[in-house]
Motif scaffolding. Structure first.
Motif, PDB file in Angstrom:
ATOM      1  N   TYR A 274       0.866  -1.180   0.000  1.00  0.00           N
ATOM      2  CA  TYR A 274       0.000   0.000   0.000  1.00  0.00           C
ATOM      3  C   TYR A 274       0.905   1.234   0.000  1.00  0.00           C
ATOM      4  O   TYR A 274       1.935   1.261   0.682  1.00  0.00           O
ATOM      5  N   VAL A 275       0.502   2.248  -0.758  1.00  0.00           N
ATOM      6  CA  VAL A 275       1.273   3.481  -0.865  1.00  0.00           C
ATOM      7  C   VAL A 275       0.393   4.644  -0.429  1.00  0.00           C
ATOM      8  O   VAL A 275      -0.762   4.751  -0.850  1.00  0.00           O
ATOM      9  N   PHE A 276       0.923   5.493   0.443  1.00  0.00           N
ATOM     10  CA  PHE A 276       0.174   6.667   0.868  1.00  0.00           C
ATOM     11  C   PHE A 276       1.139   7.802   1.181  1.00  0.00           C
ATOM     12  O   PHE A 276       2.350   7.603   1.292  1.00  0.00           O
ATOM     13  N   THR A 277       0.602   9.010   1.323  1.00  0.00           N
ATOM     14  CA  THR A 277       1.402  10.207   1.548  1.00  0.00           C
ATOM     15  C   THR A 277       1.305  10.644   3.002  1.00  0.00           C
ATOM     16  O   THR A 277       0.215  10.625   3.588  1.00  0.00           O
ATOM     17  N   VAL A 278       2.434  11.027   3.579  1.00  0.00           N
ATOM     18  CA  VAL A 278       2.471  11.633   4.908  1.00  0.00           C
ATOM     19  C   VAL A 278       2.812  13.104   4.707  1.00  0.00           C
ATOM     20  O   VAL A 278       3.819  13.434   4.079  1.00  0.00           O
ATOM     21  N   SER A 279       1.976  13.983   5.219  1.00  0.00           N
ATOM     22  CA  SER A 279       2.065  15.404   4.867  1.00  0.00           C
ATOM     23  C   SER A 279       3.102  16.185   5.656  1.00  0.00           C
ATOM     24  O   SER A 279       3.218  17.393   5.490  1.00  0.00           O
ATOM     25  N   VAL A 280       3.852  15.525   6.525  1.00  0.00           N
ATOM     26  CA  VAL A 280       4.953  16.173   7.235  1.00  0.00           C
ATOM     27  C   VAL A 280       6.237  15.414   6.905  1.00  0.00           C
ATOM     28  O   VAL A 280       6.212  14.200   6.719  1.00  0.00           O
TER      29      VAL A 280
END
Length: 464
Positions: A274-280
């Motif tokens: 699974y691929v996702f973005t962390v905004s920090v």
């Protein structure tokens, strides 16, 4: 069955109601219909947010602030024994309730996730609160920091999940009995309450022992967290989920790709990526997000749905929070006050902005006891910045300790070849920083005290 308000908390009075932990509990009680009152040393946006919910907030501490019909007085470990409201309650035999007991009562009957660790608790709890809300699960939550507005550190939701930050500083997290617990890391801190790292481990073991039978412990990759997992591995009714980049991790972080002030994270869950973005930015924040993912999966939430929801997290106040930009200079605020946190945040910013821009730090040490024990390490962390200004120690609840000053930190940083300036007057900081910066620089206000107030001051000075 909808959560109710225990009789003792029907008309509570909070001493120090504006604090991060206390205000969250007060807010949830007010949303559940309790008649909340309390006092704080000074007025604040948090106090205003509580008043908007119907709470009565007094400024200053006085015995007459305690209402005649108060059913309890809620305190934290920071409240001194001679506080006039506390002594009034004792004289009138009004029950005194520790804030941890109040929070435990609010979690009763719900599927609780308790987030613990020396560092990263607030961020990880916030990630869970935001993502579970985004999935429509309407969780309740109590966080040690605001998400995006004063008073947003807590909420009473209609769902069955309660996410809580679990504070180890005074051992109060041992009062909770969560279904899922996260332990991100274990290090020696809170030196006024713990004499050794072994005492810290014993405290965390007591916390883990309270996880409900059949529950789950999620541990991070930090050596202290893995040591804790080894110590409690004999408990047969507890599932242990290891999160990290190691090959033996149960939820394995395959890749963390920096993308400016964000990161793209790839995780492997039961042979599915699974691929996702962390905004920090920063590896430590990516690890926090993956621990949150593991906790949600333990409650039966589909990993793909939760990973997508985690991408909606936009940060929490004081965790590498951009305060603004003026004349080409970015001002960012960090709550980091332990050397490990300081090193992680400075490393994250350097990785995000690259080698070109200078990073200038305004650091305010927090607590005499912490500075006495870790001042050298704090100085070494500041050596990662291009230049630093160090303020006097923020005492919080502590009295001064002879010989313990910011000089301990400055001397250690200077010994590492760092460019460090001492400044005793916080009001002089805006002019000092304005004289140090040039377009393209990044200014980081860092510490757990009122150094956070300096960000707007610096921005106004840079704009002038």
């Amino acid at each position: 069955m909808a959560p109710t308000v225990p009789p003792a908390l029907d008309r509570p009075h909070f001493i120090g109601i504006g604090g991060a932990g206390m205000s969250g509990i007060a807010k949830i009680l007010a949303q559940r219909g309790a008649q909340v009152a309390g006092s704080d040393a000074k007025d604040s946006d948090t106090a205003a947010a509580l008043r908007a919910l119907g709470a009565t907030v007094h400024i200053g501490h006085a015995a007459e602030h305690l209402a005649t019909d108060a059913t309890s007085v809620v305190v934290s470990s920071a409240i001194r024994a001679d506080n006039p409201e506390l002594t009034a309650a004792q004289a009138r035999a009004v029950p005194v309730v520790h804030r941890a007991d109040a929070l435990a009562a609010l979690m009763s009957g719900l599927r609780a996730i308790a987030v613990a660790g020396t560092h990263g608790k607030t961020t990880t709890t916030s990630m869970l609160a935001v993502s579970l809300t985004g999935l429509g699960l309407d969780p309740s939550y109590a966080i040690g920091g605001d998400l995006d507005a004063p008073g947003s550190n807590a909420r009473h939701g209609t769902g069955e999940i309660f996410v809580a930050e679990a504070d180890e500083s005074d051992r109060s997290f041992q009062k909770y009995d969560p279904e899922v617990a996260i332990v991100l890391n274990v290090e020696l801190d809170h030196h006024a309450n713990y004499a050794s790292l072994e005492e810290i481990y014993e405290s965390f073991e007591a916390f883990v022992a309270k996880i409900r039978p059949g529950g789950t412990l999620v541990v991070g990759e930090h050596p202290g967290a893995r040591e804790l997992a080894a110590r409690v591995s004999g408990r047969e009714d507890l599932s242990i989920v290891r999160v990290g980049e190691d090959d033996d991790a149960d939820l394995r972080i395959v890749k963390i790709a920096p993308k400016g002030m964000t990161s793209e994270v790839t995780v492997l869950v039961e042979d599915q990526e699974y691929v996702f973005t962390v905004s920090v930015p920063g590896r430590h924040y990516a690890h926090n997000a993956c621990a949150a993912l593991a906790a949600g999966i333990a409650l039966g939430i589909a990993p793909g749905r939760l990973a997508h929801a985690l991408s909606s997290y936009t940060g929490v106040k004081r965790r590498l929070q951009l305060k603004g930009t003026a004349n080409g200079v970015q001002v960012i605020d960090s709550y980091a006050h332990h050397p490990s946190e300081m090193t992680a945040d400075l490393g994250a910013l350097r990785g995000a902005v690259g080698p070109g821009p200078r990073i200038l730090v305004v650091f305010q040490p927090h607590l005499f006891s912490r500075t006495q024990e870790l001042g050298t390490e704090m100085g070494h962390a500041l050596a990662l910045a291009d230049a630093s200004v160090v303020l006097d120690i923020y005492p919080a609840r502590e009295d001064p300790v002879p010989g313990v000053t910011s000089a301990l930190i400055i001397d250690a940083a200077t010994a590492k070849g760092a460019d460090v300036t001492a400044e005793h007057d916080r009001h002089a900081i805006p002019d000092l920083i304005a004289g140090m910066t040039k377009p393209g620089d990044l200014v980081l206000t860092m510490g757990a005290g009122d150094v956070t107030d300096l960000g707007p001051w610096i921005l106004r000075r840079l704009e002038s």
